[in-house]
Design an enzyme around this catalytic site. Structure first.
Site, PDB file in Angstrom:
ATOM      1  N   HIS A   1       8.477   3.510   8.863  1.00 25.70           N
ATOM      2  CA  HIS A   1       8.283   2.642  10.022  1.00 25.70           C
ATOM      3  C   HIS A   1       6.996   3.058  10.741  1.00 25.70           C
ATOM      4  O   HIS A   1       6.776   4.250  10.961  1.00 25.70           O
ATOM      5  CB  HIS A   1       9.486   2.777  10.968  1.00 25.70           C
ATOM      6  CG  HIS A   1       9.400   1.866  12.139  1.00 25.70           C
ATOM      7  ND1 HIS A   1       9.564   0.494  12.013  1.00 25.70           N
ATOM      8  CD2 HIS A   1       9.140   2.094  13.449  1.00 25.70           C
ATOM      9  CE1 HIS A   1       9.409  -0.063  13.196  1.00 25.70           C
ATOM     10  NE2 HIS A   1       9.151   0.872  14.089  1.00 25.70           N
TER      11      HIS A   1
ATOM     12  N   MET B   1      11.078  -6.689   4.091  1.00 26.97           N
ATOM     13  CA  MET B   1      11.261  -7.392   5.370  1.00 26.97           C
ATOM     14  C   MET B   1      12.665  -7.947   5.579  1.00 26.97           C
ATOM     15  O   MET B   1      12.849  -8.905   6.319  1.00 26.97           O
ATOM     16  CB  MET B   1      10.218  -8.511   5.497  1.00 26.97           C
ATOM     17  CG  MET B   1       8.785  -8.024   5.455  1.00 26.97           C
ATOM     18  SD  MET B   1       8.442  -6.731   6.671  1.00 26.97           S
ATOM     19  CE  MET B   1       8.349  -7.735   8.152  1.00 26.97           C
TER      20      MET B   1
ATOM     21  N   SER C   1       0.823  -1.219   0.000  1.00 26.44           N
ATOM     22  CA  SER C   1       0.000   0.000   0.000  1.00 26.44           C
ATOM     23  C   SER C   1       0.855   1.266   0.000  1.00 26.44           C
ATOM     24  O   SER C   1       0.465   2.280  -0.594  1.00 26.44           O
ATOM     25  CB  SER C   1      -0.976  -0.003   1.177  1.00 26.44           C
ATOM     26  OG  SER C   1      -0.306   0.217   2.393  1.00 26.44           O
TER      27      SER C   1
HETATM   28  C1  GRF Z   1       3.888  -0.521   6.804  1.00 26.70           C
HETATM   29  O1  GRF Z   1       3.207  -0.438   8.018  1.00 26.70           O
HETATM   30  C2  GRF Z   1       5.274   0.046   6.927  1.00 26.70           C
HETATM   31  O2  GRF Z   1       5.353   1.109   7.818  1.00 26.70           O
HETATM   32  C3  GRF Z   1       6.061  -1.132   7.434  1.00 26.70           C
HETATM   33  O3  GRF Z   1       5.526  -2.233   6.765  1.00 26.70           O
HETATM   34  C4  GRF Z   1       4.178  -1.968   6.403  1.00 26.70           C
HETATM   35  C5  GRF Z   1       4.065  -2.181   4.929  1.00 26.70           C
HETATM   36  O4  GRF Z   1       2.758  -2.054   4.469  1.00 26.70           O
HETATM   37  N1  GRF Z   1       7.467  -0.938   7.214  1.00 26.70           N
HETATM   38  P1  GRF Z   1       2.461  -1.959   2.925  1.00 26.70           P
HETATM   39  O5  GRF Z   1       3.041  -3.222   2.287  1.00 26.70           O
HETATM   40  O6  GRF Z   1       3.122  -0.722   2.399  1.00 26.70           O
HETATM   41  O7  GRF Z   1       0.977  -1.912   2.795  1.00 26.70           O
END
Ligand code: GRF
Length: 205
Positions: A114, A95, A16
């Protein structure tokens, strides 16, 4: 119109934030454009978003160790980014800890988002950590990436009040809405050449 800055996004999951960056970059006055998505996961939702938005995407196998990446994969990502003329790498739910050639090449030109107000609640499950600690405010942070986990100089933070009856999911949803504003704003500032790093401080001019 000056040339736009080329951005690569690295995402492992839903995507997202990648989508928010890509939508912001479509605006006519955007100083940035997304030229590449890289993921370590063939099942990432981000890949479907890239396809829908006609953004080039690459899957890079990063090795079996959770949270880590092989130096080969770091090298491969670096090559993909250089070939596309990338100026800025944005981590958006990627990740694995970035190390090696990719980090060396893009030192000072790599950001992460974050879901907490750093330096509190680094690492995984930041929203859960904030709830468990009992803070009244949390939020999100966009920061430059250094060799540590969520430790680099802070560019932008947005605050989200924690409600008494919040669940992890509710809080995460409200923080995510702020992430989608903060990240495009940080990218715009960088692309406009308005960010200066002075030690731990990021000055916005
Ligand atoms: C988000 O909450 C971001 O802050 C963290 O991982 C999540 C990723 O969400 N690092 P998305 O894949 O961007 O929806």
């Amino acid at each position: 119109m000056p040339e736009k800055m080329n951005i690569a996004v690295l995402a492992s999951g839903r995507g997202s934030n990648f989508e928010a960056l890509a939508i912001a970059a479509l605006k006519e006055d955007s100083p940035a454009r997304i030229v590449l998505l890289i993921t370590d996961s063939p099942g990432a939702g981000a890949l479907r978003i890239a396809e829908r938005m006609a953004i080039e995407a690459r899957v890079v196998e990063c090795g079996p160790k959770r949270g880590a990446m092989t130096s080969e994969s770091s090298f491969t990502m670096r090559e993909f980014c250089i070939r596309k003329g990338v100026n800025l790498v944005c981590l958006a739910g990627f990740m694995r800890i970035i190390k090696g050639p990719l980090l060396d090449e893009f030192a000072g030109r790599m950001m992460n988002i974050h879901p907490a107000l750093l330096p509190s609640f680094k690492g995984l499950d930041a929203q859960r950590q904030a709830l468990d600690f009992g803070v009244k405010y949390s939020g999100c942070t966009v920061h430059f990436v250094d060799g540590g986990i969520d430790t680099g100089p802070i560019i932008i933070q947005r605050i989200v009040p924690v409600k008494q009856d919040d669940t992890e999911e509710n809080l995460a949803t409200r923080i995510l809405a702020e992430e989608h504003k903060a990240y495009p704003e940080a990218v715009r500032l960088f692309a406009e050449g308005r960010l200066y790093v002075d030690g731990r401080r990021v000055i916005i001019r």
